[in-house]
Enzyme design. Sequence first.
Site, PDB file in Angstrom:
ATOM      1  N   ASP A  35      -0.036   9.774   4.994  1.00 25.68           N
ATOM      2  CA  ASP A  35       0.208   9.608   3.527  1.00 25.68           C
ATOM      3  C   ASP A  35       0.368  11.026   2.888  1.00 25.68           C
ATOM      4  OD1 ASP A  35      -2.392  10.604   3.523  1.00 25.68           O
ATOM      5  OD2 ASP A  35      -3.251   9.133   2.366  1.00 25.68           O
ATOM      6  N   TRP A  56      -9.573  10.896   4.567  1.00 25.29           N
ATOM      7  CA  TRP A  56      -8.898   9.959   3.234  1.00 25.29           C
ATOM      8  C   TRP A  56     -10.208   9.762   2.351  1.00 25.29           C
ATOM      9  CZ3 TRP A  56      -9.370   5.133   0.613  1.00 25.29           C
ATOM     10  CH2 TRP A  56      -8.363   5.113  -0.198  1.00 25.29           C
ATOM     11  N   PHE A  92      -2.727   7.969   9.840  1.00 29.66           N
ATOM     12  CA  PHE A  92      -1.894   7.129   8.892  1.00 29.66           C
ATOM     13  C   PHE A  92      -1.442   8.278   7.839  1.00 29.66           C
ATOM     14  CE2 PHE A  92      -5.682   4.123   9.537  1.00 29.66           C
ATOM     15  CZ  PHE A  92      -5.485   3.967  10.747  1.00 29.66           C
ATOM     16  N   ASN A 150       0.942  -1.368  -0.049  1.00 34.25           N
ATOM     17  CA  ASN A 150       0.136   0.124   0.103  1.00 34.25           C
ATOM     18  C   ASN A 150       0.974   1.191  -0.076  1.00 34.25           C
ATOM     19  OD1 ASN A 150      -2.110   1.970   0.300  1.00 34.25           O
ATOM     20  ND2 ASN A 150      -3.033   1.128   2.285  1.00 34.25           N
ATOM     21  N   ASP A 154      -9.168   9.617  10.000  1.00 36.97           N
ATOM     22  CA  ASP A 154      -8.562   9.249   8.934  1.00 36.97           C
ATOM     23  C   ASP A 154      -9.309   8.743   7.849  1.00 36.97           C
ATOM     24  OD1 ASP A 154      -5.430   8.186   8.005  1.00 36.97           O
ATOM     25  OD2 ASP A 154      -7.030   6.797   7.408  1.00 36.97           O
ATOM     26  N   LYS A 185       2.913   4.422   8.644  1.00 41.44           N
ATOM     27  CA  LYS A 185       1.682   4.647   8.069  1.00 41.44           C
ATOM     28  C   LYS A 185       0.937   3.371   7.623  1.00 41.44           C
ATOM     29  CE  LYS A 185      -0.964   4.635   3.841  1.00 41.44           C
ATOM     30  NZ  LYS A 185      -0.620   4.092   2.726  1.00 41.44           N
ATOM     31  N   TYR A 209      -4.550   3.439  -5.473  1.00 42.67           N
ATOM     32  CA  TYR A 209      -4.585   2.681  -4.600  1.00 42.67           C
ATOM     33  C   TYR A 209      -5.811   1.791  -4.867  1.00 42.67           C
ATOM     34  CZ  TYR A 209      -6.433   0.452  -0.554  1.00 42.67           C
ATOM     35  OH  TYR A 209      -6.819  -0.770   0.414  1.00 42.67           O
TER      36      TYR A 209
HETATM   37  N1  LIG Z   1      -4.391   7.754   5.444  1.00 42.71           N
HETATM   38  C1  LIG Z   1      -4.593   6.829   4.618  1.00 42.71           C
HETATM   39  N2  LIG Z   1      -3.960   6.738   3.323  1.00 42.71           N
HETATM   40  C2  LIG Z   1      -4.138   5.626   2.779  1.00 42.71           C
HETATM   41  C3  LIG Z   1      -5.517   4.849   3.230  1.00 42.71           C
HETATM   42  C4  LIG Z   1      -5.461   3.920   2.202  1.00 42.71           C
HETATM   43  C5  LIG Z   1      -6.514   2.889   1.982  1.00 42.71           C
HETATM   44  N3  LIG Z   1      -7.081   2.578   3.120  1.00 42.71           N
HETATM   45  C6  LIG Z   1      -8.548   1.951   2.928  1.00 42.71           C
HETATM   46  C7  LIG Z   1      -8.856   0.782   2.529  1.00 42.71           C
HETATM   47  C8  LIG Z   1      -9.739   0.101   3.404  1.00 42.71           C
HETATM   48  C9  LIG Z   1     -10.355   1.176   4.266  1.00 42.71           C
HETATM   49  O1  LIG Z   1     -11.535   1.594   3.786  1.00 42.71           O
HETATM   50  C10 LIG Z   1      -9.330   2.396   4.072  1.00 42.71           C
HETATM   51  O2  LIG Z   1      -9.900   3.611   3.878  1.00 42.71           O
HETATM   52  C11 LIG Z   1      -4.687   4.360   1.225  1.00 42.71           C
HETATM   53  N4  LIG Z   1      -3.892   5.174   1.392  1.00 42.71           N
HETATM   54  C12 LIG Z   1      -2.905   5.775   0.854  1.00 42.71           C
HETATM   55  O3  LIG Z   1      -3.596   7.027   0.098  1.00 42.71           O
HETATM   56  C13 LIG Z   1      -2.677   7.622  -0.860  1.00 42.71           C
HETATM   57  C14 LIG Z   1      -3.691   8.224  -2.135  1.00 42.71           C
HETATM   58  O4  LIG Z   1      -3.754   6.963  -3.078  1.00 42.71           O
HETATM   59  P1  LIG Z   1      -4.590   7.495  -4.289  1.00 42.71           P
HETATM   60  O5  LIG Z   1      -5.715   8.404  -3.608  1.00 42.71           O
HETATM   61  O6  LIG Z   1      -5.146   6.272  -4.744  1.00 42.71           O
HETATM   62  O7  LIG Z   1      -3.506   8.251  -5.187  1.00 42.71           O
HETATM   63  C15 LIG Z   1      -1.600   6.473  -1.116  1.00 42.71           C
HETATM   64  O8  LIG Z   1      -0.336   6.939  -0.586  1.00 42.71           O
HETATM   65  C16 LIG Z   1      -2.017   5.306  -0.258  1.00 42.71           C
HETATM   66  O9  LIG Z   1      -1.101   4.610   0.408  1.00 42.71           O
HETATM   67  C17 LIG Z   1      -5.869   5.003   4.416  1.00 42.71           C
HETATM   68  O10 LIG Z   1      -7.006   4.186   4.750  1.00 42.71           O
HETATM   69  N5  LIG Z   1      -5.645   5.949   4.941  1.00 42.71           N
END
Ligand SMILES: Nc1nc2c(c(CN[C@H]3C=C[C@H](O)[C@@H]3O)cn2[C@@H]2O[C@H](COP(=O)(O)O)[C@@H](O)[C@H]2O)c(=O)[nH]1
Length: 307
Positions: free
Chosen positions: A219, A286, A217, A69, A282, A191, A87
Site C-alpha cells: 500500500d 501497518w 500487502f 479497501n 505487514d 495488495k 480505512y
Molecule cells: N499493507 C496493508 N495495508 C492496509 C491494510 C489495511 C487494513 N487491514 C487491516 C484490517 C484488518 C486487519 O487487522 C488488518 O490490519 C488497509 N490498508 C491500506 O492502508 C492504507 C492507509 O490507510 P489509512 O491509514 O486509513 O489512510 C490504505 O491504502 C489501505 O488500503 C493492511 O492490513 N495492510
Amino acid sequence: MALVDDIRDSAAWVAAQATHVVVEHDAVAAYAAALPPLGELPGLDEEAHVVDGPAELRAAFFLTLDAINFGSGWFPTIRKRDGRSGYFTVALGLRDRFRARGAWSAAELRALDAAAVAEVLGQDPGHELMALFARSLNDLGAHVEQEHGGRFLGPVEAAGGSAVALVELLAGWDCFADRSPYDGREIPLFKRAQVAASDLSFAGVAAFGDLDRLTLFADNLIPHVLRLDGILRFEPALVARIEAGELIAHDSPEEVEMRAGAIHVAELIAAARPELTPQLVDQTLWTRGGGARYKAVPRPRSRSTAY
Ligand SMILES: Nc1nc2c(c(CN[C@H]3C=C[C@H](O)[C@@H]3O)cn2[C@@H]2O[C@H](COP(=O)(O)O)[C@@H](O)[C@H]2O)c(=O)[nH]1
C-alpha cells in the site's frame, strides 16, 4: 509459478534496479531484530470489523470490505469518522450497515450505485471514489452470484485451505485487479487479494496452511513507515513531492518502486526472523503506521483502485 511467488520475484527484480526508492540493506538486520516477538503482534481490530456471527456473514463482510479497501489517494478529501483514518472510516461504515441490516446479497451488490455506497459510508454521492467503490462491488456481486451461487463462503471453500489459491482466485476478478508496468514488464502486486486472504484467516473464516507464502500487502503506508524508519531511502526530489502533498501517479516508476521495495524488505525481514512471515511483518508495520510519528509527516498518495 504460483502468483504469490511471481509477486515476490517481481518485487525483488524491481528493487534490484530501482533508482527512486532504494533499500538500505545494511540497516535491515538490526531493524528486523528490533521488531516485536510473535506473541506481541497486533491482531484484527475487533471493533471496526464483523468478527462474530455466522461464517457466511464474516466472509461477506471481509470480501465486501476488501473489494473497496482502496482510495488512499482520495482519503484527504473524504469526510472522516470520529477522527479515524480513511480505512477505518470505510470499515466502520460497512460494519454499521452489516449490524443494522446484514450483508448486501450478491444480487444487491451487483445493482448498487454510488449514491447507495455513499449513504452507507457517510460520503457525498458525487464523490469520485463512491462510483469506483460501486463499480468494484458490482463486480464482486456478479462473481459471487454467477460462480458461487451467491455464497460468500464459496470462494473460500474453492480455495481448499490454501491462501495462495484464494489469492489466485480473487486476482482473476476485476474488483481485485492490481498489476503495474515497470521497465517493460507487468509487475503483479495484488495488495487487496492478499489482504482478503489474511483478513479471512484473522477472522476465523478460513484455516489456511500456507499463509507464510503470502507477501507483504503493498500500500502507501508501509513504504512511508519504512522511509521514516530508515529502511527505504526515497530520492530527495520524491520526498519533496510527497511532503508538498503532490499526488504520485499510479503506475509511475516511483510508485511501483515504493510498493515493490516494501514487499522486498518484508522478505528480507522474514529471512532474518523466520517466525515472522511477510503477512505478520505487514500487520506489524501497518499498525505502527497509525502512530503519531508517522501521521505527522505526509505520506505518499496515489489515486488508484489498487490500495
Ligand atoms: N499493507 C496493508 N495495508 C492496509 C491494510 C489495511 C487494513 N487491514 C487491516 C484490517 C484488518 C486487519 O487487522 C488488518 O490490519 C488497509 N490498508 C491500506 O492502508 C492504507 C492507509 O490507510 P489509512 O491509514 O486509513 O489512510 C490504505 O491504502 C489501505 O488500503 C493492511 O492490513 N495492510
